[in-house]
Enzyme design. Structure first.
Site, mmCIF file in Angstrom:
data_model
loop_
_atom_site.group_PDB
_atom_site.id
_atom_site.type_symbol
_atom_site.label_atom_id
_atom_site.label_comp_id
_atom_site.label_asym_id
_atom_site.label_seq_id
_atom_site.Cartn_x
_atom_site.Cartn_y
_atom_site.Cartn_z
ATOM 1 N N ARG A 63 0.836 -1.204 0.000
ATOM 2 C CA ARG A 63 0.000 0.000 0.000
ATOM 3 C C ARG A 63 0.877 1.263 0.000
ATOM 4 N NH1 ARG A 63 -4.227 -0.116 4.587
ATOM 5 N NH2 ARG A 63 -4.930 1.757 3.471
ATOM 6 N N GLN A 93 -9.594 9.414 8.506
ATOM 7 C CA GLN A 93 -9.423 7.984 8.757
ATOM 8 C C GLN A 93 -8.339 7.427 7.826
ATOM 9 O OE1 GLN A 93 -13.420 5.792 9.385
ATOM 10 N NE2 GLN A 93 -14.003 7.686 8.330
ATOM 11 N N VAL A 95 -4.828 6.802 5.896
ATOM 12 C CA VAL A 95 -3.430 6.694 6.348
ATOM 13 C C VAL A 95 -2.485 7.258 5.285
ATOM 14 C CG1 VAL A 95 -3.890 4.769 7.895
ATOM 15 C CG2 VAL A 95 -3.301 4.283 5.507
ATOM 16 N N HIS A 111 -6.306 6.805 12.159
ATOM 17 C CA HIS A 111 -5.938 5.392 11.985
ATOM 18 C C HIS A 111 -4.481 5.191 11.615
ATOM 19 C CE1 HIS A 111 -10.469 4.535 11.115
ATOM 20 N NE2 HIS A 111 -10.220 4.776 12.391
HETATM 21 N N1 APR Z 1 -15.527 10.516 -3.704
HETATM 22 C C1 APR Z 1 -16.071 10.481 -2.450
HETATM 23 N N2 APR Z 1 -16.475 9.345 -1.843
HETATM 24 C C2 APR Z 1 -16.325 8.198 -2.535
HETATM 25 C C3 APR Z 1 -15.757 8.140 -3.838
HETATM 26 C C4 APR Z 1 -15.350 9.373 -4.422
HETATM 27 N N3 APR Z 1 -14.812 9.429 -5.656
HETATM 28 N N4 APR Z 1 -15.748 6.826 -4.235
HETATM 29 C C5 APR Z 1 -16.280 6.102 -3.216
HETATM 30 N N5 APR Z 1 -16.637 6.927 -2.202
HETATM 31 C C6 APR Z 1 -17.243 6.588 -0.919
HETATM 32 C C7 APR Z 1 -18.069 5.314 -0.893
HETATM 33 O O1 APR Z 1 -19.397 5.572 -1.347
HETATM 34 C C8 APR Z 1 -18.035 4.961 0.593
HETATM 35 O O2 APR Z 1 -19.087 5.598 1.311
HETATM 36 O O3 APR Z 1 -16.201 6.367 0.005
HETATM 37 C C9 APR Z 1 -16.694 5.536 1.059
HETATM 38 C C10 APR Z 1 -15.658 4.462 1.326
HETATM 39 O O4 APR Z 1 -16.082 3.702 2.433
HETATM 40 P P1 APR Z 1 -15.059 2.644 3.030
HETATM 41 O O5 APR Z 1 -14.415 1.874 1.914
HETATM 42 O O6 APR Z 1 -15.791 1.900 4.109
HETATM 43 O O7 APR Z 1 -13.900 3.535 3.672
HETATM 44 P P2 APR Z 1 -13.912 4.238 5.096
HETATM 45 O O8 APR Z 1 -15.287 4.666 5.486
HETATM 46 O O9 APR Z 1 -12.864 5.286 5.044
HETATM 47 O O10 APR Z 1 -13.410 3.031 6.060
HETATM 48 C C11 APR Z 1 -13.172 3.373 7.405
HETATM 49 O O11 APR Z 1 -12.283 1.162 7.796
HETATM 50 O O12 APR Z 1 -10.981 -0.576 7.089
HETATM 51 C C12 APR Z 1 -11.013 0.507 7.927
HETATM 52 O O13 APR Z 1 -9.189 1.677 8.757
HETATM 53 C C13 APR Z 1 -9.942 1.487 7.595
HETATM 54 O O14 APR Z 1 -10.037 3.885 7.738
HETATM 55 C C14 APR Z 1 -10.709 2.742 7.236
HETATM 56 C C15 APR Z 1 -12.037 2.544 7.932
#
Ligand code: APR
Length: 235
Positions: A63, A93, A95, A111
């Site tokens: 990563r 959140q 990194v 995180h």
């Molecule tokens: N612009 C804005 N948002 C977007 C885009 C974009 N181009 N593409 C996707 N998304 C949104 C998705 O709709 C979703 O709601 O980003 C979000 C990603 O969600 P997750 O993958 O769950 O990521 P996150 O919420 O940051 O996860 C939280 O989980 O695994 C742990 O530590 C890790 O910090 C992470 C935490």
């Protein structure tokens, strides 16, 4: 004396993986997300690190290498430009260091930070890795210390959360960008917003949120252009 706004308004922004999606950094829970390919509890939990530290080092090395190839996107740059008009505090959140590379000055990582590793025997001792020296393994020693990724694994405390809540309590405007709001305690930050403070949520596929939150159903860059217009800023 009333609290006349003779200071810049406090704009607090909470970002998740979606903020970096347009930079080519994978999210976790979207289709094709990171957790579809990797067993999260093996590569990102305290138990997983104890069971197979070499696997966890390799996961974060990969990563980190991807991050060194990535660039901040327009959303990161718009966010940094808002510092002209607001006291901007970013609580992320993520990194990655894309907020910092885009010019944001106040970034609090909940995180951890992918570009850093920390001494196993002294968690306050951080070392920054570079593109020329991106990898670690369980045998890596820096300044006499064995190191681990400077990442908050699942099953570990989030040491910066208390500070994050204090920042949110000072917000005059609170914005959530690109998070599925599925991981706590980060997802609970919105609860620390003072009554009457406007809350915006930018996400193309937003999670369910309480009534009263202004949802901008868009990606980070487009959503921040719209938000800048709402805030009366030419972005
Ligand atoms: N612009 C804005 N948002 C977007 C885009 C974009 N181009 N593409 C996707 N998304 C949104 C998705 O709709 C979703 O709601 O980003 C979000 C990603 O969600 P997750 O993958 O769950 O990521 P996150 O919420 O940051 O996860 C939280 O989980 O695994 C742990 O530590 C890790 O910090 C992470 C935490």
């Amino acid at each position: 004396m009333t609290d006349t706004m003779d200071r810049k308004p406090n704009l607090v922004i909470s970002t998740g993986a979606g903020m970096s999606a347009e930079s080519g950094i994978r999210t976790f829970r979207d289709a094709g997300g990171m957790w579809e390919e990797y067993p999260v509890m093996q590569v990102a939990s305290a138990d997983g690190f104890r069971a197979d530290p070499a696997l966890v080092h390799r996961f974060y090395n990969a990563r980190r290498r991807d991050l060194f190839k990535a660039q901040p996107n327009e959303g990161h740059r718009i966010l940094a430009s808002l510092e002209d008009r607001f006291n901007v505090e970013v609580i992320t959140q993520n990194v990655d260091d894309l907020h910092e590379r885009a010019g944001s000055h106040n970034v609090l990582h909940l995180h951890g930070e992918l570009t850093k590793v920390r001494a196993m025997d002294d968690p306050s001792l951080l070392f920054t890795l570079t593109e020329d020296n991106p990898d670690t393994d369980p045998h890596t020693v820096i300044d006499g210390h064995k190191v681990r990724p400077h990442i908050v694994f699942f099953q570990e405390d989030v040491p910066n959360f208390a500070l994050a809540t204090e920042i949110v309590e000072q917000a005059d405007i609170f914005v959530i960008i690109g998070t599925s709001l599925s991981v706590y305690p980060a997802a609970a930050l919105v609860r620390y917003v003072r009554p009457g403070v406007p809350v915006y949520y930018i996400d193309p596929n937003p999670a369910a949120v309480p009534a009263g939150i202004h949802v901008i159903r868009a990606g980070a860059s487009e959503g921040l252009r719209k938000l800048a217009g709402i805030l009366g800023v030419n972005a």
